[in-house]
Design an enzyme around this catalytic site. Structure first.
Site, short mmCIF file in Angstrom:
data_model
loop_
_atom_site.label_atom_id
_atom_site.label_comp_id
_atom_site.label_asym_id
_atom_site.label_seq_id
_atom_site.Cartn_x
_atom_site.Cartn_y
_atom_site.Cartn_z
N ALA A 75 0.82 -1.22 0.00
CA ALA A 75 0.00 0.00 0.00
C ALA A 75 0.86 1.27 0.00
CB ALA A 75 -0.94 0.00 1.20
N SER A 203 -3.55 -3.48 0.22
CA SER A 203 -2.43 -4.22 0.80
C SER A 203 -2.87 -5.65 1.04
CB SER A 203 -2.05 -3.56 2.13
OG SER A 203 -1.17 -4.40 2.84
N THR A 243 9.64 -7.61 -12.36
CA THR A 243 9.11 -8.97 -12.49
C THR A 243 8.04 -9.22 -11.44
OG1 THR A 243 11.20 -9.79 -13.36
CG2 THR A 243 9.73 -11.43 -12.38
N CYS A 328 3.96 2.02 12.22
CA CYS A 328 4.92 2.85 11.50
C CYS A 328 5.44 3.99 12.37
CB CYS A 328 4.26 3.43 10.25
SG CYS A 328 3.44 2.15 9.32
#
Length: 404
Positions: A75, A203, A243, A328
């Site tokens: 996210a 997410s 990738t 966070c």
């Protein structure tokens, strides 16, 4: 019962065993390990097919077209791609962005970066219940506003913003609307056919999928254009090179499939646990719930215990895995910026704990948590001179503290 009890689902969820089982099939020589971009042999075709299936599963949860799903590393990257990508692409039309003070750091710091590049950003103050006022949002809109970014569900206080109404307002003013839905996907119904939302960050690890994978929904009608932030082989229709990690994408797809299937069951389970925890602590003195109680997901309870230092409470609750603020920001000693934005003073913001639960939390664990909380808070308050003064009826706001 396994200790410590995990009550930090808003930080991350354990991977659902059904998801893990599926992922293992896409890693080794025995499974489908090819590069989805290898078009010349079966290994690549099988991997591409697995990616396409996952894209459909993610799109189904949003009622979107699979072609509107762009895979990212999570996210945070989706927020960066949406906000920088749209702001840069449409900068000829204007350089004004609107967001709110309670957004995730991935949105706030991205907006700060835009400010360094010459954009102007308005940060809206939420109401004291955590909700954004539509009239304040409308008043902040200007002719050169190109983007509004408002999260669906807040990661610290769990309040649900009215993104349907905000979307209507943005569309009527021809402003692009981005929503960070990391905390709402799988918890609250999202239907992009009904909602006038242009960009949605998703997410996997907040919805029982693996970490390190996410997606950005990019609307096709009306078509939203973005400036790529990651350059390379032109994967994901040029939006995001690199990738594709088939095993992680398959895990995200399976997690979203299960979430759609079990959404009501998961919701009722979380609601029962939330009410149980709330009933267990609400008779305690000087306890406040942060954020609106009705307009919120049941998976989150953010509680302030006045006259108790948040850090010492966390230490006392060593058998509970909980947090003060978001993962966070929980490493910093600053009080939560989200709670400060709601108007809480430093002391109350510092004394708050976020409890978040999910699919694997049990009633037994909640009962144990209630007992631990009551004992810890009582013990810490016994040691607090401020608590004694409060009990004696002294208004602490009127106390003149000596300055040495």
């Amino acid at each position: 019962m396994k200790l410590p009890i995990y009550l930090d689902y808003s930080a991350t969820c354990p991977v659902d065993p059904r998801v893990a089982e599926k992922m293992v099939q896409y890693m080794t020589m025995d499974g489908t390990f090819g590069n989805p971009a290898s078009r010349s042999h079966r290994y690549g075709w099988q991997a591409e097919e697995a990616v396409d299936t996952a894209r459909e599963q993610i799109a189904e949860l949003l009622n979107a077209d699979p072609r509107e799903i762009v895979f990212t590393s999570g996210a945070t990257e989706s927020d960066n791609l949406a906000i920088k990508g749209a702001a840069h692409f449409y900068s000829k039309q204007g350089k004004h962005v609107i967001t709110s003070k309670t957004e995730h750091k991935a949105v706030l710091d991205t907006c700060r970066q835009l400010e360094r590049e010459g954009f102007e950003v308005t940060y809206l103050e939420p109401e004291s219940n955590g909700l954004i006022s539509l009239s304040k949002l409308e008043a902040a809109m200007r002719d050169d506003t190109v983007l509004v970014s408002i999260m669906h569900v807040n990661n610290e206080i769990g309040v649900i913003q009215d993104i349907e109404a905000i979307g209507e307002l943005c569309r009527s003013r021809k402003i692009i609307f981005h929503v960070d839905a990391a905390q709402s996907a799988g918890k609250v119904a999202i239907d992009v056919q009904k909602l006038k939302v242009d960009l949605i960050s998703l997410s996997a690890h907040k919805i029982y999928g693996p970490k390190g994978i996410g997606a950005l929904y990019v609307r096709r009608k009306p078509r939203i254009r973005l400036e790529a932030q990651m350059h390379g082989g032109g994967h994901e229709r040029g939006f995001r090179s690199g990738t594709l990690p088939t095993h992680q994408i398959v895990g995200m797809g399976e997690a979203f499939r299960i979430a759609k299937l079990d959404m009501e069951k998961d919701y009722q389970h979380a609601l029962a646990l939330r009410n149980r925890l709330l009933d267990g602590v609400k008779d305690m003195e000087a306890v406040t719930i942060n954020g609106d109680l009705d307009q919120r997901v049941p998976h989150n309870l953010n509680i302030s215990f006045a006259f108790v230092e948040g850090e010492s409470l966390l230490m006392s609750l060593k058998d509970l895995a909980v947090s003060s603020g978001s993962a966070c920001t929980s490493a910093s000693l600053e009080p939560s910026y989200v709670l400060r934005a709601l108007g809480l003073n430093d002391e109350l913001a510092h004394s708050s704990i976020r409890f978040s639960f999910g699919r694997f939390t049990t009633e037994e664990e909640i009962d144990y948590a209630i007992e631990q909380i009551r004992v810890a808070v009582a013990k810490l308050r016994d040691m607090s001179p401020l608590w004694d003064m409060y009990k004696e009826g002294i208004d602490l706001n009127t106390v003149e503290w000596a300055h040495h």
